[in-house]
Design an enzyme around this catalytic site. Structure first.
Site, mmCIF file in Angstrom:
data_model
loop_
_atom_site.group_PDB
_atom_site.id
_atom_site.type_symbol
_atom_site.label_atom_id
_atom_site.label_comp_id
_atom_site.label_asym_id
_atom_site.label_seq_id
_atom_site.Cartn_x
_atom_site.Cartn_y
_atom_site.Cartn_z
ATOM 1 N N GLY A 61 0.799 -1.219 0.000
ATOM 2 C CA GLY A 61 0.000 0.000 0.000
ATOM 3 C C GLY A 61 0.827 1.260 0.000
ATOM 4 O O GLY A 61 0.406 2.271 -0.561
ATOM 5 N N SER A 174 -9.198 -6.700 0.234
ATOM 6 C CA SER A 174 -9.456 -5.260 0.270
ATOM 7 C C SER A 174 -10.959 -5.031 0.249
ATOM 8 O O SER A 174 -11.673 -5.628 -0.551
ATOM 9 C CB SER A 174 -8.811 -4.567 -0.928
ATOM 10 O OG SER A 174 -9.283 -3.233 -1.031
ATOM 11 N N ASN A 176 -12.397 -2.382 -0.748
ATOM 12 C CA ASN A 176 -12.682 -1.246 -1.629
ATOM 13 C C ASN A 176 -12.847 -1.610 -3.100
ATOM 14 O O ASN A 176 -13.027 -0.731 -3.938
ATOM 15 C CB ASN A 176 -11.569 -0.201 -1.480
ATOM 16 C CG ASN A 176 -11.441 0.284 -0.050
ATOM 17 O OD1 ASN A 176 -12.433 0.617 0.584
ATOM 18 N ND2 ASN A 176 -10.225 0.293 0.475
ATOM 19 N N ASN A 245 -5.878 -7.573 6.532
ATOM 20 C CA ASN A 245 -6.099 -6.337 5.797
ATOM 21 C C ASN A 245 -6.814 -5.324 6.692
ATOM 22 O O ASN A 245 -6.894 -5.498 7.906
ATOM 23 C CB ASN A 245 -6.912 -6.640 4.535
ATOM 24 C CG ASN A 245 -6.526 -5.772 3.358
ATOM 25 O OD1 ASN A 245 -6.376 -4.564 3.504
ATOM 26 N ND2 ASN A 245 -6.367 -6.377 2.196
#
Length: 356
Positions: A61, A174, A176, A245
């Protein structure tokens, strides 16, 4: 000299994403001092037949496109994980998509796998490989938002990076990317990870040359979800699991005005949940698969707690936002002191000490 305390008061003048961009530029220009502290032998550890100088790594990230691997390694990390990278370039979600929770030392992001794509990513890894540069580097691979068959993207990512990275991570957790976390279910994970392992093995027929393949899962998994992950990874011969995560949960203790933002929460508020889930996962795999502990690490005590909960290696990221790069040598020194104080001769000796 640690310049971060001088810089931090000015960070509110920039959006969090602008501040991150400035940090990348500073690292590229060599403006961030390297860690010159001597390596402590007690921190050396061997996982997947790889000798790590210390167990403290940088989580994926920070360096999504593998642009600053060596400056990051110079900060004292035992390893650096680049990515997540998607096969094709994509912009990610609209801005703003990154929020500092200053009162909580947390971060919420909803980036959505913004990535320059595999081509520049493997170019950067290839340059390092050709130059013979030292340091352990992982490649974290994800899927493009519009891809219907997720396995295709993970196969592409693994195939492209398996000759260049020291280990590979399939990021299926994730929050998102729409539908991504559904890939943690038993049937979906079995198909996807099976395809990823086949891609690695087909690319590198000699088993001795294959990098370990890990899967990164969410701390929001319940006990049944963790059991499914453990069973699938053991059945398929996955080499490791990263727990975990970001979380979509929001602890009642959050005080920041940004606490209601949509996205994944990381940093200090994630520590308790991620460490509990790490311990639960360790009970299921019992040392048959090395675990990497991530989520909320901001001190040597935090890193030590992850190790005692079952982590062979640990990763951090969000704490750098609040404490700067000098945090890395502080964590290492404190972790070494704690291991010695409790009579451990190595990191490996302490793994799972609280779960036995």
């Amino acid at each position: 000299m640690d310049l971060y305390p001088l810089v931090r008061p000015f960070l509110p003048l920039f959006t969090p994403e602008q501040a991150h961009g400035l940090s990348i530029r500073a690292l590229k220009k060599g403006l961030v001092p390297a860690d010159r502290s001597p390596a402590d032998p007690v921190l050396r550890t061997r996982v997947w037949n790889i000798d790590f100088p210390n167990p403290v790594g940088l989580a994926a990230g920070f360096d999504k496109d593998a642009e600053i691997i060596d400056p990051l390694l110079s900060l004292g990390f035992g390893f650096v994980e680049a990515g997540s990278v998607t096969p094709r370039p994509q912009p990610g979600n609209p801005k703003p998509r990154l929020f500092r929770l200053d009162e909580d030392e947390g971060v919420i992001n909803r980036f959505g796998f913004n990535s320059q794509g595999l081509a520049p990513f493997i170019y950067q890894l290839g340059k390092r490989k050709a130059a013979g540069l030292p340091g352990i580097v992982g490649a974290n691979v994800g899927k493009n938002k519009e891809t219907e068959d997720a396995s295709e993207d993970y196969v592409a990512g693994v195939s492209a990076t398996c000759r260049l990275a020291d280990y590979i991570v399939c990021n299926v957790s994730s929050p998102n990317t729409p539908g991504l976390r559904l890939l943690q279910a038993r049937t979906e994970m079995s198909a996807l990870i099976g395809a990823a392992l086949s891609a690695r093995n087909d690319s590198l027929p000699d088993a001795a040359t294959r990098p370990p393949l890990l899967v990164k899962v969410a701390p929001d998994l319940d006990d049944a979800g963790l059991e499914a992950v453990a069973e699938v990874t053991l059945e398929l011969g996955v080499d490791g699991i990263i727990m975990g995560n970001t979380t979509i949960s929001r602890p009642d203790s959050l005080r920041s005005r940004h606490k209601g933002e949509t996205g994944g929460l990381s940093g200090a508020p994630l520590f308790t949940l991620s460490t509990e889930r790490l311990g639960a996962l360790y009970r299921l795999v019992r040392g048959r698969i090395p675990l990497v502990g991530a989520g909320g690490i901001a001190s040597g005590a935090d890193a030590y707690a992850k190790i005692r909960a079952g982590a062979s290696l640990v990763q951090l990221y969000s704490a750098l936002v609040f404490h700067g790069p000098a945090l890395v040598p502080r964590i290492k020194a404190d972790l070494a002191a704690r291991l010695k104080a409790d009579g451990f001769r190595s990191v490996a000796d302490a793994v799972g000490a609280d779960i036995r």
